[in-house]
Design a protein around this motif. Structure first.
Motif, PDB file in Angstrom:
ATOM      1  N   ARG A  22     -26.782  40.785  -5.297  1.00 46.30           N
ATOM      2  CA  ARG A  22     -27.024  41.186  -3.914  1.00 46.30           C
ATOM      3  C   ARG A  22     -26.102  42.335  -3.523  1.00 46.30           C
ATOM      4  O   ARG A  22     -26.516  43.305  -2.931  1.00 46.30           O
ATOM      5  CB  ARG A  22     -26.802  40.005  -2.973  1.00 46.30           C
ATOM      6  CG  ARG A  22     -27.019  40.363  -1.512  1.00 46.30           C
ATOM      7  CD  ARG A  22     -26.640  39.226  -0.600  1.00 46.30           C
ATOM      8  NE  ARG A  22     -25.264  38.804  -0.740  1.00 46.30           N
ATOM      9  CZ  ARG A  22     -24.222  39.428  -0.193  1.00 46.30           C
ATOM     10  NH1 ARG A  22     -24.390  40.501   0.511  1.00 46.30           N
ATOM     11  NH2 ARG A  22     -23.012  38.950  -0.360  1.00 46.30           N
ATOM     12  N   SER A  26     -26.726  46.941  -2.883  1.00 49.30           N
ATOM     13  CA  SER A  26     -26.462  47.427  -1.543  1.00 49.30           C
ATOM     14  C   SER A  26     -25.730  48.758  -1.588  1.00 49.30           C
ATOM     15  O   SER A  26     -24.991  49.039  -2.510  1.00 49.30           O
ATOM     16  CB  SER A  26     -25.599  46.425  -0.776  1.00 49.30           C
ATOM     17  OG  SER A  26     -26.237  45.184  -0.706  1.00 49.30           O
ATOM     18  N   CYS A 123     -28.249  47.179   3.223  1.00 48.77           N
ATOM     19  CA  CYS A 123     -29.010  46.568   2.129  1.00 48.77           C
ATOM     20  C   CYS A 123     -30.321  47.328   1.933  1.00 48.77           C
ATOM     21  O   CYS A 123     -30.952  47.748   2.888  1.00 48.77           O
ATOM     22  CB  CYS A 123     -29.301  45.103   2.429  1.00 48.77           C
ATOM     23  SG  CYS A 123     -27.808  44.121   2.527  1.00 48.77           S
TER      24      CYS A 123
END
Length: 124
Positions: A22, A26, A123
């Motif tokens: 994750r 980003s 993001c």
């Protein structure tokens, strides 16, 4: 029984991997304001300690940033164009936060030359 213990022991590793994916996907966006002009620098994640994203501004400033995602750290540098070279006038390190962080005001040696910047996680 062995399968359950194996699953329970691998679960923290799985969570760590998903968190890393994750963060790696980003970017950071630094919004910069100077001389009534607004600029945006998109800072890509990297593990290379020598890789920087930089932006030369019209009023003798240079802003560069480095997003070390594996350390959860943003490094920013502000330079001022002094005749034949850029001189470092501000350096900072920030831990990545979910909201806007890194509110900074930088002043140059030139009269009333000011640079303001803050960064935030963006993001994709």
């Amino acid at each position: 029984m062995i399968t359950r213990k194996l699953c329970l022991s691998l679960f923290p590793i799985f969570l760590g991997c998903t968190a890393l994916i994750r963060v790696e996907g980003s970017n950071l966006i630094c919004e910069i304001e100077s001389s009534n002009n607004q600029y945006v620098l998109r800072v890509s994640p990297t593990t290379d300690l020598y890789s920087f994203d930089k932006l030369d501004l019209s009023n003798h400033f240079r802003f560069s940033a480095q997003y070390l995602y594996h350390l959860n750290k943003l490094k920013t540098y502000t330079y001022y164009d002094s005749k034949d070279r850029y001189v470092l006038i501000h350096a900072s390190e920030h831990k990545i936060a979910p909201k806007t962080f890194g509110e900074n005001k930088v002043y140059s040696t030139g009269m009333e030359r000011e640079l303001l910047f803050h960064c935030k996680l963006a993001c994709q």
